[in-house]
Design a protein around this motif. Structure first.
Motif, PDB file in Angstrom:
ATOM      1  N   GLY A  23     -34.985  -8.938 -34.432  1.00 40.58           N
ATOM      2  CA  GLY A  23     -35.027  -8.883 -35.882  1.00 40.58           C
ATOM      3  C   GLY A  23     -35.517  -7.586 -36.480  1.00 40.58           C
ATOM      4  N   ALA A  24     -35.531  -6.507 -35.698  1.00 38.18           N
ATOM      5  CA  ALA A  24     -35.968  -5.221 -36.238  1.00 38.18           C
ATOM      6  C   ALA A  24     -35.316  -4.069 -35.473  1.00 38.18           C
ATOM      7  CB  ALA A  24     -37.477  -5.090 -36.166  1.00 38.18           C
ATOM      8  N   ARG A  25     -35.120  -2.982 -36.194  1.00 35.56           N
ATOM      9  CA  ARG A  25     -34.757  -1.718 -35.551  1.00 35.56           C
ATOM     10  C   ARG A  25     -35.884  -0.758 -35.860  1.00 35.56           C
ATOM     11  NH1 ARG A  25     -28.904   0.602 -36.226  1.00 35.56           N
ATOM     12  NH2 ARG A  25     -28.609  -1.090 -34.733  1.00 35.56           N
ATOM     13  N   GLU A  26     -36.271  -0.007 -34.847  1.00 36.72           N
ATOM     14  CA  GLU A  26     -37.306   0.989 -35.073  1.00 36.72           C
ATOM     15  C   GLU A  26     -36.868   2.336 -34.529  1.00 36.72           C
ATOM     16  OE1 GLU A  26     -40.751  -0.790 -33.115  1.00 36.72           O
ATOM     17  OE2 GLU A  26     -40.606   0.744 -31.567  1.00 36.72           O
ATOM     18  N   ARG A  34     -48.622  19.637 -29.395  1.00 36.35           N
ATOM     19  CA  ARG A  34     -48.542  19.916 -30.825  1.00 36.35           C
ATOM     20  C   ARG A  34     -47.998  18.718 -31.592  1.00 36.35           C
ATOM     21  NH1 ARG A  34     -44.633  24.142 -33.319  1.00 36.35           N
ATOM     22  NH2 ARG A  34     -43.439  22.752 -32.112  1.00 36.35           N
ATOM     23  N   PHE A  35     -46.974  18.048 -31.085  1.00 33.33           N
ATOM     24  CA  PHE A  35     -46.367  16.882 -31.720  1.00 33.33           C
ATOM     25  C   PHE A  35     -47.082  15.630 -31.199  1.00 33.33           C
ATOM     26  CE2 PHE A  35     -43.337  20.028 -32.705  1.00 33.33           C
ATOM     27  CZ  PHE A  35     -42.461  19.551 -33.654  1.00 33.33           C
ATOM     28  N   ASP A  36     -48.313  15.438 -31.651  1.00 32.29           N
ATOM     29  CA  ASP A  36     -49.178  14.414 -31.060  1.00 32.29           C
ATOM     30  C   ASP A  36     -49.323  13.139 -31.889  1.00 32.29           C
ATOM     31  OD1 ASP A  36     -50.621  15.614 -33.095  1.00 32.29           O
ATOM     32  OD2 ASP A  36     -52.495  15.699 -31.954  1.00 32.29           O
ATOM     33  N   LYS A  37     -48.566  13.042 -32.969  1.00 31.59           N
ATOM     34  CA  LYS A  37     -48.618  11.842 -33.814  1.00 31.59           C
ATOM     35  C   LYS A  37     -47.301  11.089 -33.666  1.00 31.59           C
ATOM     36  CE  LYS A  37     -52.390  13.342 -36.079  1.00 31.59           C
ATOM     37  NZ  LYS A  37     -52.726  14.440 -35.184  1.00 31.59           N
ATOM     38  N   LEU A  38     -47.393   9.808 -33.390  1.00 38.21           N
ATOM     39  CA  LEU A  38     -46.227   8.935 -33.291  1.00 38.21           C
ATOM     40  C   LEU A  38     -46.050   8.224 -34.632  1.00 38.21           C
ATOM     41  CD1 LEU A  38     -44.013   7.331 -31.729  1.00 38.21           C
ATOM     42  CD2 LEU A  38     -45.858   5.757 -31.025  1.00 38.21           C
ATOM     43  N   VAL A  39     -44.849   8.339 -35.194  1.00 41.32           N
ATOM     44  CA  VAL A  39     -44.506   7.622 -36.417  1.00 41.32           C
ATOM     45  C   VAL A  39     -43.416   6.624 -36.046  1.00 41.32           C
ATOM     46  CG1 VAL A  39     -43.631   7.774 -38.780  1.00 41.32           C
ATOM     47  CG2 VAL A  39     -45.028   9.640 -37.845  1.00 41.32           C
ATOM     48  N   ILE A  40     -43.692   5.360 -36.277  1.00 39.50           N
ATOM     49  CA  ILE A  40     -42.692   4.316 -36.049  1.00 39.50           C
ATOM     50  C   ILE A  40     -42.185   3.870 -37.408  1.00 39.50           C
ATOM     51  CG2 ILE A  40     -42.243   1.992 -35.180  1.00 39.50           C
ATOM     52  CD1 ILE A  40     -44.322   2.507 -33.008  1.00 39.50           C
ATOM     53  N   VAL A  41     -40.883   4.047 -37.599  1.00 35.18           N
ATOM     54  CA  VAL A  41     -40.208   3.613 -38.812  1.00 35.18           C
ATOM     55  C   VAL A  41     -39.500   2.314 -38.454  1.00 35.18           C
ATOM     56  CG1 VAL A  41     -38.475   4.188 -40.545  1.00 35.18           C
ATOM     57  CG2 VAL A  41     -39.896   6.019 -39.539  1.00 35.18           C
ATOM     58  N   ARG A  42     -39.866   1.246 -39.127  1.00 41.26           N
ATOM     59  CA  ARG A  42     -39.351  -0.085 -38.768  1.00 41.26           C
ATOM     60  C   ARG A  42     -38.558  -0.681 -39.924  1.00 41.26           C
ATOM     61  NH1 ARG A  42     -40.852  -5.577 -38.403  1.00 41.26           N
ATOM     62  NH2 ARG A  42     -40.450  -6.413 -36.322  1.00 41.26           N
ATOM     63  N   TRP A  43     -37.413  -1.246 -39.585  1.00 39.16           N
ATOM     64  CA  TRP A  43     -36.533  -1.924 -40.552  1.00 39.16           C
ATOM     65  C   TRP A  43     -36.327  -3.337 -40.030  1.00 39.16           C
ATOM     66  CZ3 TRP A  43     -31.988   0.852 -43.253  1.00 39.16           C
ATOM     67  CH2 TRP A  43     -31.176  -0.046 -43.933  1.00 39.16           C
ATOM     68  N   ALA A  44     -36.957  -4.320 -40.669  1.00 38.40           N
ATOM     69  CA  ALA A  44     -36.775  -5.725 -40.293  1.00 38.40           C
ATOM     70  C   ALA A  44     -35.486  -6.232 -40.934  1.00 38.40           C
ATOM     71  CB  ALA A  44     -37.959  -6.558 -40.747  1.00 38.40           C
ATOM     72  N   TYR A  45     -34.781  -7.080 -40.209  1.00 38.45           N
ATOM     73  CA  TYR A  45     -33.534  -7.645 -40.723  1.00 38.45           C
ATOM     74  C   TYR A  45     -33.431  -9.106 -40.292  1.00 38.45           C
ATOM     75  CZ  TYR A  45     -31.915  -6.807 -35.934  1.00 38.45           C
ATOM     76  OH  TYR A  45     -31.805  -6.810 -34.568  1.00 38.45           O
ATOM     77  N   ASN A  46     -32.566  -9.839 -40.988  1.00 38.94           N
ATOM     78  CA  ASN A  46     -32.263 -11.212 -40.597  1.00 38.94           C
ATOM     79  C   ASN A  46     -31.182 -11.151 -39.534  1.00 38.94           C
ATOM     80  OD1 ASN A  46     -34.036 -12.491 -42.395  1.00 38.94           O
ATOM     81  ND2 ASN A  46     -32.572 -12.236 -44.059  1.00 38.94           N
ATOM     82  N   PRO A  47     -31.487 -11.548 -38.310  1.00 38.53           N
ATOM     83  CA  PRO A  47     -30.507 -11.421 -37.234  1.00 38.53           C
ATOM     84  C   PRO A  47     -29.310 -12.334 -37.409  1.00 38.53           C
ATOM     85  CG  PRO A  47     -32.619 -12.250 -36.396  1.00 38.53           C
ATOM     86  CD  PRO A  47     -32.758 -12.079 -37.863  1.00 38.53           C
ATOM     87  N   ASP A  48     -28.184 -11.860 -36.950  1.00 42.65           N
ATOM     88  CA  ASP A  48     -26.971 -12.674 -36.895  1.00 42.65           C
ATOM     89  C   ASP A  48     -27.254 -13.829 -35.942  1.00 42.65           C
ATOM     90  OD1 ASP A  48     -24.397 -13.447 -35.418  1.00 42.65           O
ATOM     91  OD2 ASP A  48     -23.613 -12.282 -37.096  1.00 42.65           O
ATOM     92  N   GLU A  49     -26.940 -15.042 -36.348  1.00 43.77           N
ATOM     93  CA  GLU A  49     -27.263 -16.217 -35.527  1.00 43.77           C
ATOM     94  C   GLU A  49     -26.519 -16.240 -34.203  1.00 43.77           C
ATOM     95  OE1 GLU A  49     -27.058 -19.891 -37.659  1.00 43.77           O
ATOM     96  OE2 GLU A  49     -28.139 -19.070 -39.369  1.00 43.77           O
ATOM     97  N   MET A  50     -25.372 -15.602 -34.136  1.00 45.80           N
ATOM     98  CA  MET A  50     -24.576 -15.613 -32.909  1.00 45.80           C
ATOM     99  C   MET A  50     -25.147 -14.705 -31.823  1.00 45.80           C
ATOM    100  SD  MET A  50     -22.169 -17.772 -33.400  1.00 45.80           S
ATOM    101  CE  MET A  50     -20.959 -17.383 -32.167  1.00 45.80           C
ATOM    102  N   ASN A  51     -25.640 -13.520 -32.233  1.00 45.12           N
ATOM    103  CA  ASN A  51     -26.061 -12.565 -31.213  1.00 45.12           C
ATOM    104  C   ASN A  51     -27.437 -11.958 -31.439  1.00 45.12           C
ATOM    105  OD1 ASN A  51     -25.650 -10.710 -33.261  1.00 45.12           O
ATOM    106  ND2 ASN A  51     -23.693  -9.995 -32.464  1.00 45.12           N
ATOM    107  N   GLY A  52     -28.109 -12.318 -32.518  1.00 38.70           N
ATOM    108  CA  GLY A  52     -29.446 -11.814 -32.769  1.00 38.70           C
ATOM    109  C   GLY A  52     -29.504 -10.388 -33.276  1.00 38.70           C
ATOM    110  N   LEU A  53     -28.362  -9.778 -33.514  1.00 36.89           N
ATOM    111  CA  LEU A  53     -28.304  -8.388 -33.958  1.00 36.89           C
ATOM    112  C   LEU A  53     -28.134  -8.316 -35.466  1.00 36.89           C
ATOM    113  CD1 LEU A  53     -26.054  -7.018 -31.107  1.00 36.89           C
ATOM    114  CD2 LEU A  53     -28.531  -6.796 -31.366  1.00 36.89           C
ATOM    115  N   PRO A  54     -28.285  -7.117 -36.043  1.00 36.19           N
ATOM    116  CA  PRO A  54     -28.049  -7.003 -37.479  1.00 36.19           C
ATOM    117  C   PRO A  54     -26.574  -7.264 -37.806  1.00 36.19           C
ATOM    118  CG  PRO A  54     -28.588  -4.854 -36.515  1.00 36.19           C
ATOM    119  CD  PRO A  54     -28.697  -5.867 -35.432  1.00 36.19           C
ATOM    120  N   THR A  55     -26.324  -7.754 -39.014  1.00 36.43           N
ATOM    121  CA  THR A  55     -24.946  -7.965 -39.457  1.00 36.43           C
ATOM    122  C   THR A  55     -24.249  -6.612 -39.572  1.00 36.43           C
ATOM    123  OG1 THR A  55     -25.517  -7.782 -41.791  1.00 36.43           O
ATOM    124  CG2 THR A  55     -25.629  -9.995 -40.789  1.00 36.43           C
ATOM    125  N   SER A  56     -22.945  -6.614 -39.679  1.00 32.83           N
ATOM    126  CA  SER A  56     -22.206  -5.353 -39.801  1.00 32.83           C
ATOM    127  C   SER A  56     -22.603  -4.617 -41.078  1.00 32.83           C
ATOM    128  CB  SER A  56     -20.702  -5.588 -39.737  1.00 32.83           C
ATOM    129  OG  SER A  56     -20.295  -6.479 -40.745  1.00 32.83           O
TER     130      SER A  56
END
Length: 147
Positions: free
Chosen positions: A96-99, A40-62
């Motif tokens: 550079g993204a969270r989905e 029944r739940f046969d559609k995949l929805v990907i919600v993507r938020w691109a961000y500028n990664p922190d230069e030290m660790n590649g993760l989003p800023t706080s």
């Protein structure tokens, strides 16, 4: 359906690793929906938020992480409480993204209820993609990454 929608429990697990593109962090459901719910739940929805990664660790800023939490909490609460318009199966932060990966039986209802859950919040830099995924390959892909 339980409070966790189509999943028999509301259990999540966390995994992390590294790729050539940098660190990867995942949260994903540990349970499996019934075959009937998967059909029944046969559609995949990907919600993507691109961000500028922190230069030290590649993760989003706080600050970006706090904004992502402000977005995520009401959406996940609304989808789990309702249980009929969508269920989040994984959250992936990498390169550079969270989905957020959701499954839904009705894309129109998903869009309506998703927007409603965010009323008065945002705006957020989101990109939504929809795929027919009756075999739940988008969820299998996450599980394959962690072995």
């Amino acid at each position: 359906m339980s409070k966790s929608g189509i999943f028999p429990t509301d259990d999540w697990t966390v995994a992390q690793g590294a790729t050539l593109d940098g660190p990867i962090f995942m949260r994903y459901r540990t349970g499996e929906p019934t075959q009937a719910d998967r059909e029944r739940f046969d559609k995949l929805v990907i919600v993507r938020w691109a961000y500028n990664p922190d230069e030290m660790n590649g993760l989003p800023t706080s600050e970006t992480t706090a904004s992502m939490g402000e977005f995520e909490d009401p959406v996940l609460d609304a989808s789990d409480d309702a249980g009929w318009w969508g269920s989040c199966v994984a959250i992936i932060t990498h390169n550079g993204a969270r989905e957020w990966r959701f499954y839904t039986p009705d894309v129109g209802a998903f869009q309506t209820e998703f927007s409603e859950s965010l009323r008065g919040l945002g705006p957020y830099p989101l990109d939504l993609q929809v795929f027919d995924d009756p075999d739940w390959n988008g969820f299998a892909e996450v599980r394959a990454l962690v072995g």
